[in-house]
Each structure stands twice: as structure tokens, then as C-alpha cells.
Design an enzyme around this catalytic site. Structure first.
Site, PDB file in Angstrom:
ATOM      1  N   THR A 159     -53.542 -53.330   2.898  1.00 19.08           N
ATOM      2  CA  THR A 159     -52.587 -53.226   1.791  1.00 19.08           C
ATOM      3  C   THR A 159     -51.844 -54.544   1.565  1.00 19.08           C
ATOM      4  O   THR A 159     -51.222 -54.736   0.525  1.00 19.08           O
ATOM      5  CB  THR A 159     -51.543 -52.119   2.041  1.00 19.08           C
ATOM      6  OG1 THR A 159     -50.879 -52.392   3.281  1.00 19.08           O
ATOM      7  CG2 THR A 159     -52.180 -50.751   2.106  1.00 19.08           C
ATOM      8  N   ASP A 197     -65.725 -55.927  15.347  1.00 18.15           N
ATOM      9  CA  ASP A 197     -66.378 -56.813  16.316  1.00 18.15           C
ATOM     10  C   ASP A 197     -67.886 -56.563  16.198  1.00 18.15           C
ATOM     11  O   ASP A 197     -68.330 -55.823  15.315  1.00 18.15           O
ATOM     12  CB  ASP A 197     -65.850 -56.494  17.736  1.00 18.15           C
ATOM     13  CG  ASP A 197     -65.850 -57.717  18.639  1.00 18.15           C
ATOM     14  OD1 ASP A 197     -66.884 -58.439  18.663  1.00 18.15           O
ATOM     15  OD2 ASP A 197     -64.846 -57.947  19.336  1.00 18.15           O
ATOM     16  N   LYS A 245     -49.633 -41.384  15.112  1.00 22.40           N
ATOM     17  CA  LYS A 245     -50.449 -42.598  15.029  1.00 22.40           C
ATOM     18  C   LYS A 245     -49.901 -43.654  15.991  1.00 22.40           C
ATOM     19  O   LYS A 245     -48.715 -43.972  15.973  1.00 22.40           O
ATOM     20  CB  LYS A 245     -50.435 -43.158  13.612  1.00 22.40           C
ATOM     21  CG  LYS A 245     -51.291 -44.428  13.464  1.00 22.40           C
ATOM     22  CD  LYS A 245     -51.494 -44.802  12.026  1.00 22.40           C
ATOM     23  CE  LYS A 245     -50.417 -45.684  11.471  1.00 22.40           C
ATOM     24  NZ  LYS A 245     -50.544 -47.106  11.866  1.00 22.40           N
ATOM     25  N   ARG A 305     -41.611 -45.059   8.837  1.00 21.51           N
ATOM     26  CA  ARG A 305     -40.165 -45.278   8.780  1.00 21.51           C
ATOM     27  C   ARG A 305     -39.346 -44.182   8.112  1.00 21.51           C
ATOM     28  O   ARG A 305     -38.242 -43.896   8.587  1.00 21.51           O
ATOM     29  CB  ARG A 305     -39.891 -46.662   8.164  1.00 21.51           C
ATOM     30  CG  ARG A 305     -40.270 -47.777   9.127  1.00 21.51           C
ATOM     31  CD  ARG A 305     -40.456 -49.099   8.449  1.00 21.51           C
ATOM     32  NE  ARG A 305     -41.627 -49.095   7.573  1.00 21.51           N
ATOM     33  CZ  ARG A 305     -42.055 -50.157   6.895  1.00 21.51           C
ATOM     34  NH1 ARG A 305     -41.389 -51.295   6.991  1.00 21.51           N
ATOM     35  NH2 ARG A 305     -43.125 -50.080   6.146  1.00 21.51           N
ATOM     36  N   ASP A 328     -54.953 -46.218  15.857  1.00 18.46           N
ATOM     37  CA  ASP A 328     -55.208 -47.101  14.702  1.00 18.46           C
ATOM     38  C   ASP A 328     -55.294 -48.548  15.169  1.00 18.46           C
ATOM     39  O   ASP A 328     -54.371 -49.332  14.972  1.00 18.46           O
ATOM     40  CB  ASP A 328     -54.073 -46.895  13.682  1.00 18.46           C
ATOM     41  CG  ASP A 328     -54.257 -47.741  12.438  1.00 18.46           C
ATOM     42  OD1 ASP A 328     -55.400 -48.129  12.134  1.00 18.46           O
ATOM     43  OD2 ASP A 328     -53.240 -48.021  11.762  1.00 18.46           O
ATOM     44  N   LEU A 329     -56.423 -48.880  15.794  1.00 16.82           N
ATOM     45  CA  LEU A 329     -56.584 -50.249  16.314  1.00 16.82           C
ATOM     46  C   LEU A 329     -57.538 -51.074  15.449  1.00 16.82           C
ATOM     47  O   LEU A 329     -57.821 -52.230  15.761  1.00 16.82           O
ATOM     48  CB  LEU A 329     -57.066 -50.199  17.775  1.00 16.82           C
ATOM     49  CG  LEU A 329     -56.091 -49.500  18.733  1.00 16.82           C
ATOM     50  CD1 LEU A 329     -56.624 -49.514  20.167  1.00 16.82           C
ATOM     51  CD2 LEU A 329     -54.707 -50.133  18.697  1.00 16.82           C
ATOM     52  N   LYS A 330     -58.055 -50.488  14.405  1.00 14.68           N
ATOM     53  CA  LYS A 330     -58.869 -51.220  13.406  1.00 14.68           C
ATOM     54  C   LYS A 330     -59.924 -52.115  14.075  1.00 14.68           C
ATOM     55  O   LYS A 330     -59.927 -53.337  13.909  1.00 14.68           O
ATOM     56  CB  LYS A 330     -57.972 -52.055  12.484  1.00 14.68           C
ATOM     57  CG  LYS A 330     -56.966 -51.208  11.709  1.00 14.68           C
ATOM     58  CD  LYS A 330     -56.163 -52.048  10.746  1.00 14.68           C
ATOM     59  CE  LYS A 330     -55.164 -51.241   9.955  1.00 14.68           C
ATOM     60  NZ  LYS A 330     -54.053 -50.658  10.761  1.00 14.68           N
TER      61      LYS A 330
HETATM   62  O1  C5P Z   1     -44.146 -47.630   5.717  1.00 18.77           O
HETATM   63  P1  C5P Z   1     -44.361 -46.667   6.872  1.00 18.77           P
HETATM   64  O2  C5P Z   1     -43.418 -46.929   7.999  1.00 18.77           O
HETATM   65  O3  C5P Z   1     -44.382 -45.217   6.421  1.00 18.77           O
HETATM   66  O4  C5P Z   1     -45.796 -47.052   7.389  1.00 18.77           O
HETATM   67  C1  C5P Z   1     -46.687 -46.147   7.980  1.00 18.77           C
HETATM   68  C2  C5P Z   1     -47.987 -46.865   8.226  1.00 18.77           C
HETATM   69  O5  C5P Z   1     -48.467 -47.399   6.996  1.00 18.77           O
HETATM   70  C3  C5P Z   1     -47.891 -48.066   9.155  1.00 18.77           C
HETATM   71  O6  C5P Z   1     -48.090 -47.681  10.499  1.00 18.77           O
HETATM   72  C4  C5P Z   1     -49.011 -48.960   8.667  1.00 18.77           C
HETATM   73  O7  C5P Z   1     -50.232 -48.622   9.308  1.00 18.77           O
HETATM   74  C5  C5P Z   1     -49.161 -48.611   7.204  1.00 18.77           C
HETATM   75  N1  C5P Z   1     -48.595 -49.636   6.300  1.00 18.77           N
HETATM   76  C6  C5P Z   1     -49.382 -50.132   5.307  1.00 18.77           C
HETATM   77  N2  C5P Z   1     -48.889 -51.088   4.439  1.00 18.77           N
HETATM   78  C7  C5P Z   1     -47.622 -51.534   4.543  1.00 18.77           C
HETATM   79  C8  C5P Z   1     -46.793 -51.018   5.539  1.00 18.77           C
HETATM   80  C9  C5P Z   1     -47.306 -50.054   6.428  1.00 18.77           C
HETATM   81  O8  C5P Z   1     -50.536 -49.734   5.168  1.00 18.77           O
HETATM   82  N3  C5P Z   1     -47.195 -52.445   3.692  1.00 18.77           N
END
Ligand code: C5P
Length: 238
Positions: free
Chosen positions: A117, A63, A31, A212, A58-60
Site C-alpha cells: 500500500t 525468496d 496478526k 490501531r 504476516d511475514l511476507k
Molecule cells: O492501520 P492499522 O493499524 O489498522 O493497520 C493494520 C495493518 O494494515 C498493519 O498491520 C499493516 O499490515 C497494514 N497497513 C497497510 N498500509 C498502511 C498501514 C498499515 O497495509 N499504510
């Protein structure tokens, strides 16, 4: 089909390519989000696609319909395998995104983000949405699929209800994966609503997005393989 997608949430092309070279074959795709894309640009998408990687761009997009349609077409030309748009962009925008993908030579999978989120019910009320958060997620999920999108991005705790409501053909992409037997069991980072990979797959996720726990691990390949084993075990039990 490998359902594990790794979020390349890094700043440089060099680090992104290093990770991709390490993880290729052990994961189902990579991604690229707005951080890396803004730093390094579209050539990174084409570079990964040229190596045979599935690129989840994943540029969401959010527009007016023609702009989003053209952006989806541009992403398809770069070789993106999956792209995101905002469900809140509304019917005409979602239909333009779905139509543009269908007309592309290599049609990318188009999925809608419903509610970020980072939102809680108060924040949702602040922007004028009077529905509850789960109801808003489900309503936007239904709108997106009705408009011809392939699916949605959903937080782990929403997956089972969305799977039940949207049916088996809908693609559900799930971030927020933590824990489980052998994947970094203690760290949540800033993820609030999490499930283990096994739980998310059992709930009905099509793809898991993990950042991560893999990319910040001292051994990204082993972290990815450990998650892969956990996922394979779940799939074999399904
Ligand atoms: O937390 P992790 O590093 O696994 O995040 C993977 C993806 O989850 C991120 O690239 C982001 O798009 C999404 N994310 C999310 N909500 C968060 C943190 C990350 O949706 N609080």
C-alpha cells in the site's frame, strides 16, 4: 466465522498477550507482523496457537522457492493459521508455498501480497513495472490463485474488482479499515486508501485486518465489539 483480525502491531510479548487475552472471543484472530515477530520470535506464535487463537503470520515471504516452501512448512509447524508471501516472488515460489502448505499436517491458508500500500504508480515505474497499479494488483492476484494459493491481501479500494475477477472461493484479506458509524470515525493514521468495515465486507472482503483503531483505543474490547456489531449488521443484510 468471525472475520475480524486484529493486528498486534506492538513491540513486546507482554503487550501482545495482554491484548489477545482482552480480545479473545470478540475477534477472529490475531496478526503478527515482522515487527513483533522480530522482537519476540516464534514462541509467541506457539503461545497464541496453544490458547486456541488463529494466528495470521504476516511475514511476507519473498525468496527462492525452496526457502519459501520451507518457511511455510515452519510456519505451519508453529501453528500459524494464515501466512503471507509476496506475489512478486513469481510462479515457482508461489507454487512452492502452496505445495508446502498442502503437505503440512495443519495446512495454513496462504495469501499473497500484491502491491504494497506504500506504492504509488511512480514507485512502481521506478522498480521497472510498466503496468498500471490496479493492473499489476490484478495480474499478481490472478497469478497467485492460478499457482494454488488461497487468496490475496488487497487494499480496500481494490476488493470489488478483485472479487469479480478471482471469484467467490478466493480469500481476500483487507487492511485499511477506518470510519463507519462507531469505529474511530476521524483517524486515518497513515492509511491512505480506506473503507469502513461495512463497505469492505460489501465489496467482497473475506477478512478485515484492523490494528490501531482497536489496539490504540482506550478500550480495545469495546472498539472490537463496536466493529463486530457493524460487521454483523452488514452480514445480516447480505
Ligand atoms: O492501520 P492499522 O493499524 O489498522 O493497520 C493494520 C495493518 O494494515 C498493519 O498491520 C499493516 O499490515 C497494514 N497497513 C497497510 N498500509 C498502511 C498501514 C498499515 O497495509 N499504510
Amino acid at each position: 466465522m468471525n472475520q475480524l483480525l486484529v493486528a498486534l502491531d506492538v513491540d513486546t510479548r507482554q503487550r501482545a498477550l495482554e491484548l489477545a487475552d482482552q480480545l479473545r472471543g470478540a475477534v477472529g484472530g490475531f496478526k503478527i507482523g515482522s515487527r513483533l515477530f522480530t522482537s519476540e520470535g516464534p514462541s509467541l506464535v506457539t503461545a497464541l496457537a496453544a490458547r486456541g487463537d488463529r494466528v495470521f503470520l504476516d511475514l511476507k515471504f519473498h525468496d527462492i522457492p525452496t526457502v519459501v516452501g520451507d518457511a511455510v512448512r515452519a510456519a505451519a509447524r508453529l501453528g500459524a493459521w494464515m501466512v503471507t508471501v509476496h506475489g512478486a516472488g513469481g510462479r515457482a515460489m508461489l507454487e512452492a508455498a502452496a505445495g508446502a502448505a498442502r503437505q503440512s499436517e495443519r495446512a495454513p491458508i496462504v495469501v499473497a501480497v500484491t502491491v504494497l500500500t506504500s506504492f504509488d504508480p511512480h514507485e512502481l515505474a521506478r522498480i521497472g513495472v510498466s503496468r498500471g497499479l490496479p493492473e499489476q494488483v490484478e495480474a499478481l492476484g490472478e497469478l497467485a490463485t492460478t499457482c494454488g494459493l488461497d487468496g490475496i491481501v488487497a487494499s480496500p479500494l481494490e476488493v470489488s474488482r478483485l472479487r469479480a475477477r478471482l471469484g467467490p472461493a478466493t480469500t481476500i484479506v483487507t487492511p485499511g479499515i477506518r470510519g463507519g458509524a462507531d469505529c474511530n470515525p476521524t483517524s486515518q493514521d497513515d492509511q491512505v486508501r480506506t473503507l469502513s468495515a461495512a463497505e469492505a465486507l460489501s465489496a467482497g472482503s473475506s477478512y478485515l485486518v484492523v490494528g490501531r483503531p482497536i489496539i490504540a483505543s482506550p478500550d480495545p474490547l469495546e472498539a472490537a465489539r463496536a466493529l463486530g456489531r457493524q460487521m454483523a449488521h452488514t452480514s445480516s443484510q447480505a
